[in-house]
Structures are given as C-alpha cells and as structure tokens.
Scaffold this active site. Structure first.
Site, short mmCIF file in Angstrom:
data_model
loop_
_atom_site.label_atom_id
_atom_site.label_comp_id
_atom_site.label_asym_id
_atom_site.label_seq_id
_atom_site.Cartn_x
_atom_site.Cartn_y
_atom_site.Cartn_z
N GLY A 28 0.80 -1.22 0.00
CA GLY A 28 0.00 0.00 0.00
C GLY A 28 0.84 1.27 0.00
O GLY A 28 2.02 1.23 -0.32
N GLY A 33 5.36 4.05 -8.85
CA GLY A 33 6.09 2.80 -9.05
C GLY A 33 5.12 1.62 -8.99
O GLY A 33 5.09 0.77 -9.89
N HIS A 34 4.30 1.57 -7.94
CA HIS A 34 3.29 0.51 -7.84
C HIS A 34 2.35 0.56 -9.05
O HIS A 34 2.01 -0.47 -9.62
CB HIS A 34 2.42 0.71 -6.59
CG HIS A 34 3.14 0.63 -5.28
ND1 HIS A 34 3.30 1.70 -4.46
CD2 HIS A 34 3.74 -0.42 -4.65
CE1 HIS A 34 3.95 1.33 -3.36
NE2 HIS A 34 4.24 0.05 -3.45
N SER A 182 9.38 5.41 -3.41
CA SER A 182 9.24 4.41 -2.35
C SER A 182 8.21 4.95 -1.36
O SER A 182 8.16 6.16 -1.12
CB SER A 182 10.58 4.24 -1.64
OG SER A 182 10.40 3.61 -0.38
P1 AMP Z 1 6.10 -2.45 -1.64
O1 AMP Z 1 4.73 -1.88 -1.48
O2 AMP Z 1 7.19 -1.52 -1.27
O3 AMP Z 1 6.22 -3.82 -1.03
O4 AMP Z 1 6.30 -2.68 -3.19
C1 AMP Z 1 5.40 -3.45 -3.94
C2 AMP Z 1 6.00 -3.70 -5.31
O5 AMP Z 1 6.22 -2.45 -5.97
C3 AMP Z 1 7.35 -4.42 -5.25
O6 AMP Z 1 7.41 -5.37 -6.30
C4 AMP Z 1 8.32 -3.29 -5.47
O7 AMP Z 1 9.55 -3.70 -6.05
C5 AMP Z 1 7.55 -2.41 -6.43
N1 AMP Z 1 8.07 -1.04 -6.40
C6 AMP Z 1 8.27 -0.27 -5.30
N2 AMP Z 1 8.81 0.93 -5.65
C7 AMP Z 1 8.96 0.90 -6.99
C8 AMP Z 1 9.47 1.82 -7.96
N3 AMP Z 1 9.94 3.03 -7.61
N4 AMP Z 1 9.48 1.46 -9.26
C9 AMP Z 1 9.01 0.24 -9.64
N5 AMP Z 1 8.50 -0.67 -8.78
C10 AMP Z 1 8.49 -0.36 -7.48
#
Ligand code: AMP
Length: 281
Positions: A28, A33-34, A182
């Site tokens: 969440g 990116g997500h 992030s």
């Molecule tokens: P998280 O919510 O941080 O667990 O991320 C969920 C997914 O989104 C994971 O596969 C991450 O690698 C991807 N993700 C997070 N930040 C980025 C970003 N800046 N660019 C591409 N994918 C991302």
C-alpha cells in the site's frame, strides 16, 4: 472492483473467473512505481488482483512496522481508475492466525545484502508471497526492479517450489531528480528528498565509469561511496557490487554481469536502490 478481506472469498472469486490472472503484491501507500506494475498487469492479463498488506513478518523488531504509511482510501481511489478486478485487503489474523506455524525461506540469495542488514526479512517476504501465490493461483506476478534482491529471491522460490507462474519485472520509477519512488520517501522532508537524489547520482557515476571500461569493483565502490559522502545527511549501510545472478560480491575484477546495490540511511529512513551493470561482450 471487488474488495476482498478473507482468504475464503479470494478462493471463491478465483474459482469463478476465467482468463489470465495477474497478481501485484504491495504494502500500500501506492505511488507511481506501484501503479506502473499494475498498469503492466492490466495490459497483459484478463484480471488483475492487487494485494495491499503490510506484512509484519518481513519487518525486524526495531523496524518501522507501526509507522509504515497506510493510505487506504487514496490507494483505492487510484486503483478504481485502473481496471483492477479485485483488491485483497486482509487483516493480520486472516494471514497469520494465532496457531500459524509454517514459513517459507530461500537459503542462498536471501542471506546476502539486505539479508545481512535485515535478518529474517526475506523469510517474511517469501512466506507472504507464496501464500498469495497459493490463494490466487495467478498466471503472472509483477515485481519492481527497485527491490532487486527481492525479485531474485522470488524468482528462485518460484523455480524451486515449481510454481507455474511467470514473474514479470518492471523498471524502477524515479522522481524528476532520480530518487527511486518508495512508500518510505514519505518519511523524508522535501529537502531530504532532494538531497537523497545523491543516491541515484552516485549509482549513475559508478555505472558510467563501468561503461567507460573500469572493471575493478573496489574502485567503483569507492567512487560511489565518495559521491554519497558529499551529502552530510547520508549514512551508508552497504554498497555492493555483486554478481547479477548469485549476488556474490566482486572483490577485484568484475567478470560477469553485475548489480550495484546499496542501502543508505537519511536520518532514521533507510533507502535502497540499484542499477545493473551488464557486461557487453
Ligand atoms: P512495496 O509496497 O514496497 O512492497 O512494493 C510493492 C511492489 O512495488 C514491489 O514489487 C516493489 O519492487 C515495487 N516497487 C516499489 N517501488 C517501486 C518503484 N519506484 N518502481 C518500480 N517498482 C516499485
């Protein structure tokens, strides 16, 4: 878009749909990116499922589990614009009931890099991802290259445990200054976010030098370190130049495709990033 909270409902939902299913696991606090992963899934699959779950087993005892940003209403409105079929929003007791006792752990790649700084982290990641794989039986699952080691660990788990799932990796989305997006960037002030762009500058400098022919891992590490240390707010956790597949550290000459990855603290906030160094023969 269906909002589903229980595992049972997910399984029933899965049984009654036809066509390909793409899964995008997230914690969440969704950002671009997500959303890039979700768009890729929506383009390729008949149905896209997004999970939003801050998975406690991947956080260490002194990490930011309770402070981790939770922005559910905003997340759901972003998802409503994207033709997502279902969102899985479980509570902790649904995923880890009181008598829970089964964990999945990968025993090689997980021990390096992030595994050194965050013992147990990947055990939590592989456990939740394998549970999501079992619950949704997706054809495709989408992960970001931003979390380079996570991606490799999940590919290895998928292979070792014979999941019939294609892992799709998506490029890192960055802000205009190069800082990788992030959810944890929300902990930084605007000024800190600007300063944290030094991470991408340092990685890029390392990559440029490599592309000009520098093959000594120690020299590249020093250059990256020196650039990051120009920023007084930054505290380096590690800078790694490792084999892209095995993640074993290069000490002298780089003799195979490599991955530069690093973790840097800005105050209490720990940021990770990476770039690939492909050896063009
Ligand atoms: P998280 O919510 O941080 O667990 O991320 C969920 C997914 O989104 C994971 O596969 C991450 O690698 C991807 N993700 C997070 N930040 C980025 C970003 N800046 N660019 C591409 N994918 C991302």
């Amino acid at each position: 878009m269906e909002l589903i909270q229980s595992v049972r409902e997910c399984q029933l939902w899965r049984r009654q749909i036809t066509g390909s299913v793409g899964l995008v696991p997230t914690m969440g606090a969704l950002h671009d990116g997500h959303l890039s992963l979700i768009r890729a899934a929506v383009r390729a699959c008949n149905h896209t499922v997004v999970s939003i779950y801050v998975n406690p087993t991947q956080f260490g005892p002194r990490e930011d589990l309770s402070a981790y940003p939770r922005t559910l209403e905003r997340d759901l409105s972003a998802l409503r614009n994207l033709q997502v079929s279902a969102v899985f929003l479980p509570e902790d007791r649904e995923i880890y009931p009181d008598d829970y006792s089964t964990f999945v752990s990968e025993g090689e790649l997980s021990l390096r890099l992030e595994g050194q700084s965050r013992p147990g982290h990947f055990r939590g990641v592989t456990t939740i991802v394998s549970k999501l794989f079992n619950i949704f039986r997706p054809d495709y699952a989408y992960f970001g290259r931003k979390d380079a080691q996570q991606l490799r660990v999940i590919r290895k788990m998928t292979k070792d445990l014979n999941y019939d799932i294609t892992i799709v990796d998506c490029p890192t989305v960055r802000d205009i200054n190069g800082l990788a997006l992030s959810s944890r960037n929300q902990y930084l002030t605007k000024n800190e976010q600007l300063r944290a762009a030094v991470i991408f500058r340092a990685l890029s400098e390392g990559k440029e030098l490599f592309e000009k022919g520098e093959r000594n891992a120690g020299i590249l590490r020093k250059v990256i370190e020196a650039r990051i240390l120009t920023e007084p707010l930054a505290k380096i956790d590690y800078i790694s130049i490792a084999d892209d597949v095995s993640l074993t550290e290069f000490e002298g000459e780089i003799t195979a495709d490599a991955l530069i990855s690093l973790a840097v603290f800005f105050g209490p906030t720990r940021l990770i990033d990476n770039l690939n160094l492909p050896l063009k023969i």
